[in-house]
Design a protein around this motif. Structure first.
Motif, PDB file in Angstrom:
ATOM      1  N   GLN A  10       0.817  -1.124  -0.035  1.00 54.96           N
ATOM      2  CA  GLN A  10      -0.286   0.008   0.078  1.00 54.96           C
ATOM      3  C   GLN A  10       0.730   1.135  -0.021  1.00 54.96           C
ATOM      4  O   GLN A  10       0.532   2.383  -0.737  1.00 54.96           O
ATOM      5  CB  GLN A  10      -0.927  -0.129   1.213  1.00 54.96           C
ATOM      6  CG  GLN A  10      -1.688   1.146   1.429  1.00 54.96           C
ATOM      7  CD  GLN A  10      -2.573   1.333   2.549  1.00 54.96           C
ATOM      8  OE1 GLN A  10      -2.403   0.328   3.323  1.00 54.96           O
ATOM      9  NE2 GLN A  10      -3.016   2.275   2.733  1.00 54.96           N
ATOM     10  N   SER A  11       2.069   1.349   0.683  1.00 55.35           N
ATOM     11  CA  SER A  11       2.741   2.326   0.889  1.00 55.35           C
ATOM     12  C   SER A  11       3.463   3.036  -0.488  1.00 55.35           C
ATOM     13  O   SER A  11       3.321   3.838  -1.053  1.00 55.35           O
ATOM     14  CB  SER A  11       3.838   2.318   2.008  1.00 55.35           C
ATOM     15  OG  SER A  11       4.694   1.251   1.709  1.00 55.35           O
ATOM     16  N   SER A  40      -5.116  -5.593   9.390  1.00 55.49           N
ATOM     17  CA  SER A  40      -4.267  -4.347   9.573  1.00 55.49           C
ATOM     18  C   SER A  40      -4.288  -3.740   8.567  1.00 55.49           C
ATOM     19  O   SER A  40      -4.212  -2.107   8.573  1.00 55.49           O
ATOM     20  CB  SER A  40      -3.134  -4.523  10.305  1.00 55.49           C
ATOM     21  OG  SER A  40      -2.048  -5.306   9.597  1.00 55.49           O
ATOM     22  N   ARG A  41      -4.082  -4.217   7.218  1.00 54.24           N
ATOM     23  CA  ARG A  41      -3.961  -3.371   6.081  1.00 54.24           C
ATOM     24  C   ARG A  41      -5.295  -2.635   5.705  1.00 54.24           C
ATOM     25  O   ARG A  41      -5.358  -1.430   5.517  1.00 54.24           O
ATOM     26  CB  ARG A  41      -3.715  -4.084   4.914  1.00 54.24           C
ATOM     27  CG  ARG A  41      -3.299  -3.249   3.681  1.00 54.24           C
ATOM     28  CD  ARG A  41      -2.469  -4.318   2.635  1.00 54.24           C
ATOM     29  NE  ARG A  41      -2.354  -3.658   1.509  1.00 54.24           N
ATOM     30  CZ  ARG A  41      -2.627  -4.037   0.189  1.00 54.24           C
ATOM     31  NH1 ARG A  41      -3.233  -5.172   0.213  1.00 54.24           N
ATOM     32  NH2 ARG A  41      -2.401  -3.405  -0.812  1.00 54.24           N
ATOM     33  N   ARG A  43      -7.586  -1.455   8.002  1.00 53.68           N
ATOM     34  CA  ARG A  43      -7.662  -0.555   9.084  1.00 53.68           C
ATOM     35  C   ARG A  43      -6.809   0.554   8.583  1.00 53.68           C
ATOM     36  O   ARG A  43      -7.356   1.650   8.745  1.00 53.68           O
ATOM     37  CB  ARG A  43      -7.361  -1.326  10.481  1.00 53.68           C
ATOM     38  CG  ARG A  43      -7.791  -0.110  11.584  1.00 53.68           C
ATOM     39  CD  ARG A  43      -7.145  -0.546  12.970  1.00 53.68           C
ATOM     40  NE  ARG A  43      -7.246   0.681  13.735  1.00 53.68           N
ATOM     41  CZ  ARG A  43      -6.654   1.877  13.525  1.00 53.68           C
ATOM     42  NH1 ARG A  43      -5.779   2.110  12.696  1.00 53.68           N
ATOM     43  NH2 ARG A  43      -7.115   2.883  14.388  1.00 53.68           N
ATOM     44  N   HIS A  44      -5.754   0.348   8.178  1.00 51.45           N
ATOM     45  CA  HIS A  44      -4.531   1.436   7.954  1.00 51.45           C
ATOM     46  C   HIS A  44      -5.403   1.958   6.641  1.00 51.45           C
ATOM     47  O   HIS A  44      -5.477   3.313   6.731  1.00 51.45           O
ATOM     48  CB  HIS A  44      -3.352   0.777   7.613  1.00 51.45           C
ATOM     49  CG  HIS A  44      -2.343   1.638   7.359  1.00 51.45           C
ATOM     50  ND1 HIS A  44      -1.710   2.614   8.185  1.00 51.45           N
ATOM     51  CD2 HIS A  44      -1.952   1.998   6.062  1.00 51.45           C
ATOM     52  CE1 HIS A  44      -0.987   3.282   7.559  1.00 51.45           C
ATOM     53  NE2 HIS A  44      -1.084   3.464   6.122  1.00 51.45           N
ATOM     54  N   THR A  45      -5.778   1.452   5.649  1.00 54.31           N
ATOM     55  CA  THR A  45      -6.304   1.954   4.595  1.00 54.31           C
ATOM     56  C   THR A  45      -7.476   2.895   4.906  1.00 54.31           C
ATOM     57  O   THR A  45      -7.456   4.111   4.571  1.00 54.31           O
ATOM     58  CB  THR A  45      -6.782   1.140   3.454  1.00 54.31           C
ATOM     59  OG1 THR A  45      -5.753  -0.074   3.030  1.00 54.31           O
ATOM     60  CG2 THR A  45      -6.924   1.726   2.150  1.00 54.31           C
ATOM     61  N   ALA A  47      -8.263   4.295   7.706  1.00 53.31           N
ATOM     62  CA  ALA A  47      -7.746   5.552   8.587  1.00 53.31           C
ATOM     63  C   ALA A  47      -6.878   6.551   7.887  1.00 53.31           C
ATOM     64  O   ALA A  47      -7.053   7.671   8.134  1.00 53.31           O
ATOM     65  CB  ALA A  47      -7.022   4.958   9.500  1.00 53.31           C
ATOM     66  N   THR A  48      -6.283   6.146   6.611  1.00 51.65           N
ATOM     67  CA  THR A  48      -5.550   7.019   6.033  1.00 51.65           C
ATOM     68  C   THR A  48      -6.061   7.871   4.755  1.00 51.65           C
ATOM     69  O   THR A  48      -5.539   8.750   4.171  1.00 51.65           O
ATOM     70  CB  THR A  48      -4.162   6.365   5.564  1.00 51.65           C
ATOM     71  OG1 THR A  48      -4.346   5.153   4.932  1.00 51.65           O
ATOM     72  CG2 THR A  48      -3.285   6.138   6.773  1.00 51.65           C
ATOM     73  N   VAL A  69     -11.790   4.267  13.848  1.00 50.11           N
ATOM     74  CA  VAL A  69     -11.231   5.231  12.733  1.00 50.11           C
ATOM     75  C   VAL A  69     -12.399   6.254  12.522  1.00 50.11           C
ATOM     76  O   VAL A  69     -13.595   5.810  12.592  1.00 50.11           O
ATOM     77  CB  VAL A  69     -11.422   4.260  11.528  1.00 50.11           C
ATOM     78  CG1 VAL A  69     -11.086   5.068  10.136  1.00 50.11           C
ATOM     79  CG2 VAL A  69     -10.008   3.352  11.418  1.00 50.11           C
TER      80      VAL A  69
END
Ligand code: SAM
Length: 295
Positions: A10-11, A40-41, A43-45, A47-48, A69
């Motif tokens: 993703q990054s 976790s990916r 959630r991270h997506t 959230a960002t 989130v």
């Protein structure tokens, strides 16, 4: 040919999106019942990104609050998808990254998102999958039916006539057939399957996957008609219905093709009958012709 280099992480995807000045659409799968099926990916997506396009914002907000989130959501469903498409494209072009989620499971799988993703791919814009739950894949993975070849038909038509026609069109399919079904129609769907496929066809019903009342019924379709008739609880919830493919016999033909070939050959030359059956049931016309000659 277009080559859209979606990065594997993703990054990387985010940084290449930034360098081209464009945002990325993340197509994010969400739980199909059990809220702990969150990666976790995912959630991270969520959230960002700057915004989340959600089929039902209230449902998505419940999920977001569960995972802590608070990214803003806007509604994006079958009825407003085309109206919002141009606006969404502009947001992405201006550099915002957006997540697309449906009520449950993977977007676009019997859920909104198809026009948006097609449009973005046409424009060579970035679309990245954040894979996760999908009811049909979860169901097939535990059904014990052949999983090397399958067809997914989504929801069957709600009207009985159209449903029977659809089932007839796939009655000789040799791959496993997979359907989504709701509590309103599960009984009608199974009894129509019994009348089209015959009561002996092997069917597996996966109900309420990942939830408290998860049940897998694995039986002949005739037995399933009885179970649904006698236990009202088995008609409650959400369902994936999987049908074992029609059997190919030693001569390489399924029973439905033979029956039709014999019937047609009463009115047509054998070659013509074979050609028609081959087209309808996706069989080899030579095999049908040979079969008719043996009779
Ligand atoms: N996009 C979703 C996916 O990836 O599976 C499917 C959305 S579709 C509108 C909803 C249908 O999926 C339900 O009517 C049911 O047939 C099936 N489904 C969704 N969640 C399920 C579950 N927990 N157990 C069984 N079937 C489910």
């Amino acid at each position: 040919m277009k080559f859209n280099q979606n990065s594997t992480s993703q990054s990387n995807a985010q940084s290449s999106a930034r360098s081209s000045g464009m945002g990325t659409l993340y197509v994010v799968a969400t739980p199909i019942g059990n809220m702990d099926d969150v990666s976790s990916r995912m959630r991270h997506t969520l959230a960002t990104v700057s915004k989340i396009a959600a089929e039902d914002t209230r449902r998505t907000k419940r999920l977001l609050s569960h995972i802590g989130v608070d990214t803003p959501c806007f509604s994006f469903h079958d009825h407003n998808e085309r109206q919002k498409l141009e606006w969404l494209v502009q947001l992405l072009e201006s550099g915002e990254s957006i997540a697309l989620v449906s009520d449950a499971g993977t977007p676009l799988i019997s859920d909104p998102g198809y026009p948006l993703v097609t449009e973005l791919r046409k424009r060579n814009m970035k679309v990245v999958a954040i894979p996760g739950p999908c009811a049909l894949v979860a169901a097939l993975s535990i059904a014990g039916l052949p999983s090397d070849r399958f067809i997914f038909e989504g929801f069957l038509p709600s009207k009985s006539g159209a449903r029977l026609t659809k089932l007839e069109s796939i009655s000789s399919e040799t791959a496993t057939s997979i359907f989504y079904e709701s509590s309103h129609r599960i009984k009608a769907c199974i009894s129509d399957m019994a009348s089209v496929f015959g009561i002996d066809r092997h069917v597996v019903i996966a109900r309420e996957l990942t939830k408290t009342f998860e049940t897998v019924l694995d039986a002949s379709v005739g037995e399933l008609v009885d179970i649904l008739e006698n236990d009202v609880n088995q008609s409650k919830g959400e369902f994936v219905v999987m049908v074992r493919g029609a059997e190919k016999k030693k001569d390489g033909l399924c029973e439905e093709s033979k029956i039709l070939a014999v019937k047609l050959s009463e009115y047509l030359p054998k070659k013509q009958a074979s050609k028609i059956v081959a087209e309808i049931h996706n069989e080899k016309k030579n095999l049908i012709y040979q079969y008719l000659l043996t009779l």
